[in-house]
Design a protein around this motif. Structure first.
Motif, mmCIF file in Angstrom:
data_model
loop_
_atom_site.group_PDB
_atom_site.id
_atom_site.type_symbol
_atom_site.label_atom_id
_atom_site.label_comp_id
_atom_site.label_asym_id
_atom_site.label_seq_id
_atom_site.Cartn_x
_atom_site.Cartn_y
_atom_site.Cartn_z
ATOM 1 N N GLY A 1 0.821 -1.198 0.000
ATOM 2 C CA GLY A 1 0.000 0.000 0.000
ATOM 3 C C GLY A 1 0.858 1.252 0.000
ATOM 4 O O GLY A 1 2.053 1.218 -0.302
ATOM 5 N N HIS A 2 0.252 2.379 0.366
ATOM 6 C CA HIS A 2 0.963 3.661 0.316
ATOM 7 C C HIS A 2 2.217 3.650 1.187
ATOM 8 O O HIS A 2 3.280 4.110 0.763
ATOM 9 C CB HIS A 2 0.038 4.801 0.755
ATOM 10 C CG HIS A 2 -1.107 5.034 -0.181
ATOM 11 N ND1 HIS A 2 -0.943 5.290 -1.525
ATOM 12 C CD2 HIS A 2 -2.457 5.046 0.036
ATOM 13 C CE1 HIS A 2 -2.106 5.465 -2.098
ATOM 14 N NE2 HIS A 2 -3.058 5.317 -1.178
ATOM 15 N N ASP B 1 2.675 -9.012 -1.522
ATOM 16 C CA ASP B 1 1.266 -8.648 -1.382
ATOM 17 C C ASP B 1 0.427 -9.692 -2.103
ATOM 18 O O ASP B 1 0.884 -10.312 -3.076
ATOM 19 C CB ASP B 1 0.994 -7.256 -1.964
ATOM 20 C CG ASP B 1 -0.229 -6.592 -1.332
ATOM 21 O OD1 ASP B 1 -1.337 -7.148 -1.484
ATOM 22 O OD2 ASP B 1 -0.074 -5.543 -0.689
ATOM 23 N N SER B 2 -0.786 -9.880 -1.610
ATOM 24 C CA SER B 2 -1.698 -10.814 -2.275
ATOM 25 C C SER B 2 -2.399 -10.162 -3.456
ATOM 26 O O SER B 2 -2.959 -10.853 -4.314
ATOM 27 C CB SER B 2 -2.744 -11.316 -1.271
ATOM 28 O OG SER B 2 -3.498 -10.222 -0.749
ATOM 29 N N TYR C 1 -1.488 -4.096 -6.907
ATOM 30 C CA TYR C 1 -0.686 -3.177 -6.101
ATOM 31 C C TYR C 1 0.817 -3.368 -6.325
ATOM 32 O O TYR C 1 1.612 -2.544 -5.888
ATOM 33 C CB TYR C 1 -1.006 -3.370 -4.617
ATOM 34 C CG TYR C 1 -2.295 -2.701 -4.194
ATOM 35 C CD1 TYR C 1 -2.279 -1.527 -3.444
ATOM 36 C CD2 TYR C 1 -3.524 -3.232 -4.556
ATOM 37 C CE1 TYR C 1 -3.464 -0.907 -3.059
ATOM 38 C CE2 TYR C 1 -4.716 -2.620 -4.177
ATOM 39 C CZ TYR C 1 -4.678 -1.456 -3.433
ATOM 40 O OH TYR C 1 -5.851 -0.845 -3.062
ATOM 41 N N LEU C 2 1.186 -4.460 -6.967
ATOM 42 C CA LEU C 2 2.602 -4.748 -7.163
ATOM 43 C C LEU C 2 3.066 -4.193 -8.502
ATOM 44 O O LEU C 2 3.492 -4.922 -9.402
ATOM 45 C CB LEU C 2 2.834 -6.267 -7.081
ATOM 46 C CG LEU C 2 2.521 -6.885 -5.717
ATOM 47 C CD1 LEU C 2 2.549 -8.404 -5.791
ATOM 48 C CD2 LEU C 2 3.510 -6.378 -4.662
ATOM 49 N N ASP C 3 2.992 -2.872 -8.635
ATOM 50 C CA ASP C 3 3.292 -2.226 -9.901
ATOM 51 C C ASP C 3 4.640 -1.517 -9.924
ATOM 52 O O ASP C 3 4.955 -0.786 -10.872
ATOM 53 C CB ASP C 3 2.185 -1.230 -10.263
ATOM 54 C CG ASP C 3 1.930 -0.201 -9.159
ATOM 55 O OD1 ASP C 3 2.554 -0.314 -8.085
ATOM 56 O OD2 ASP C 3 1.092 0.701 -9.365
ATOM 57 N N LEU C 4 5.459 -1.712 -8.877
ATOM 58 C CA LEU C 4 6.795 -1.129 -8.886
ATOM 59 C C LEU C 4 7.715 -1.985 -9.759
ATOM 60 O O LEU C 4 7.606 -3.216 -9.758
ATOM 61 C CB LEU C 4 7.361 -1.046 -7.465
ATOM 62 C CG LEU C 4 6.663 -0.094 -6.500
ATOM 63 C CD1 LEU C 4 7.295 -0.196 -5.118
ATOM 64 C CD2 LEU C 4 6.727 1.337 -7.004
ATOM 65 N N PRO C 5 8.638 -1.377 -10.488
ATOM 66 C CA PRO C 5 9.563 -2.167 -11.312
ATOM 67 C C PRO C 5 10.590 -2.899 -10.444
ATOM 68 O O PRO C 5 11.133 -2.324 -9.503
ATOM 69 C CB PRO C 5 10.234 -1.119 -12.203
ATOM 70 C CG PRO C 5 10.152 0.159 -11.410
ATOM 71 C CD PRO C 5 8.856 0.084 -10.644
#
Length: 348
Positions: A190-191, A211-212, A216-220
């Protein structure tokens, strides 16, 4: 000035002459420890021996030598710098600085060792590089801090003047690496989780973000950031390396509890922290106790997380506070590991 090992590799890969400058010996209060080093060419610098006027004067001297006559430069020499009266620095001690003009072979060997570290960076303690002195026939090699020789180095024993040790009959220059990475697992993207990931990016941690929720897992991903989607994040705890730090920041209190319980049941993790208030802490402690966990296990939980006195709730503020806390924990653990190892080796 650059501090990344990639920058060291870049300097070593160039065509310009390279002088390796290292802290050979210290007396009193000094900005860096024995083995700290930097690389200097006519136009580039990588690494640091402490900054300030010491580093400025060393750089001027190296570049003056490089501009005059590289062919007649001494391969190695040692010079003492008093920090107080000589350089106007407030440390008050003195530093013996080693200057080594690297041969083509030395540069290639050191570049190979550093590239291997970049390719496989994870280590829970400091490391040393041993480089043959004066273009000797020894092999440049990486030495873990848990070996006897490195323990002696870090403790100040067995090190000859100039940061040189005789190893297997060969004189080796001892260089300290500061890029040892501590594994860290962050549960919750999250944030706050993402803010902590960003705060940790330049710091010596190898981060796993779990994370499930796939969205939300959009970081490279990078060499120091590993993305893990798991439908059962609490089951990932068993795969965490010994000595790793764990942060629990999920969107679900029930999931927080399951991860927390799995983590504190292990006695080999470096830090287990969970975001929350004192009220949340009290509730979790009560539930953990009801599940049969004792005081020893429960004491492994840190909640709330962050530095006391920092009360801001913005994700970036929490992240800065947590980063400072984990750096403090990491350094204390490394110091304790070194003390324990030194005692077990009978050094001191």
């Amino acid at each position: 000035m650059t501090l990344s090992l990639r920058d060291h590799i870049s300097v070593l890969s160039g065509s310009d002459a390279v002088v390796l400058v290292s802290v050979a010996a210290i007396k009193g209060s000094t900005p860096r420890e024995v083995g700290a080093f930097m690389l200097i060419t006519s136009g580039k610098i990588a690494g640091t021996i402490g900054g300030g006027n010491l580093e400025h004067q060393v750089t001027l001297q190296v570049r003056s030598m490089l501009e005059s006559d590289v062919a007649n430069m001494p391969v190695a020499r040692i010079k003492r710098f008093p920090l107080g009266p000589g350089l106007g620095q407030c440390c008050g001690g003195s530093v013996e600085v080693g200057f080594h003009l690297l041969s083509d072979g030395d540069r290639a060997d050191l570049r190979t060792v550093l590239a291997d570290i970049v390719a496989c960076p994870v280590s829970q303690s400091g490391r040393w590089v041993m480089l043959p002195v004066d273009g000797g026939q020894g092999r440049t090699e990486l030495v873990g801090a848990d070996t006897t020789n490195a323990t002696m180095l870090a403790s100040g024993f067995g090190t000859a003047r100039g940061g040189i040790m005789a190893i297997n009959g060969l004189d080796m220059l001892c260089l300290r690496l500061d890029e040892a990475l501590t594994p860290m697992w962050i549960f919750g993207a999250g944030h706050v989780g993402k803010a902590i990931v960003q705060a940790m990016a330049p710091l010596p941690f190898d981060v796993h973000l779990v994370d499930s929720r796939d969205a939300y897992l959009d970081l490279p991903e990078s060499e120091k950031l590993h993305i893990i989607q798991s439908d059962r994040p609490e089951l990932e705890v068993s795969d965490i390396a010994s000595g790793a730090h764990v942060l629990i920041l999920t969107h679900n209190h029930a999931l927080d509890f399951d991860i927390c319980r799995a983590a504190i049941m292990r006695d080999d993790l470096g830090f287990v922290g969970m975001i929350g208030s004192q009220t949340k802490r009290a509730r979790f402690i009560r539930r953990l106790s009801d599940r049969g966990l004792g005081a020893a296990e429960i004491s492994r939980l840190t909640c709330p997380i962050g530095i006391q006195g920092i009360t801001g709730k913005q994700p970036v503020v929490i992240a800065a506070s947590v980063a400072a806390q984990l750096l403090s924990v990491r350094e204390a653990q490394m110091a304790q590991n070194q003390t324990t190892k030194t005692a077990s080796d009978g050094v001191g």
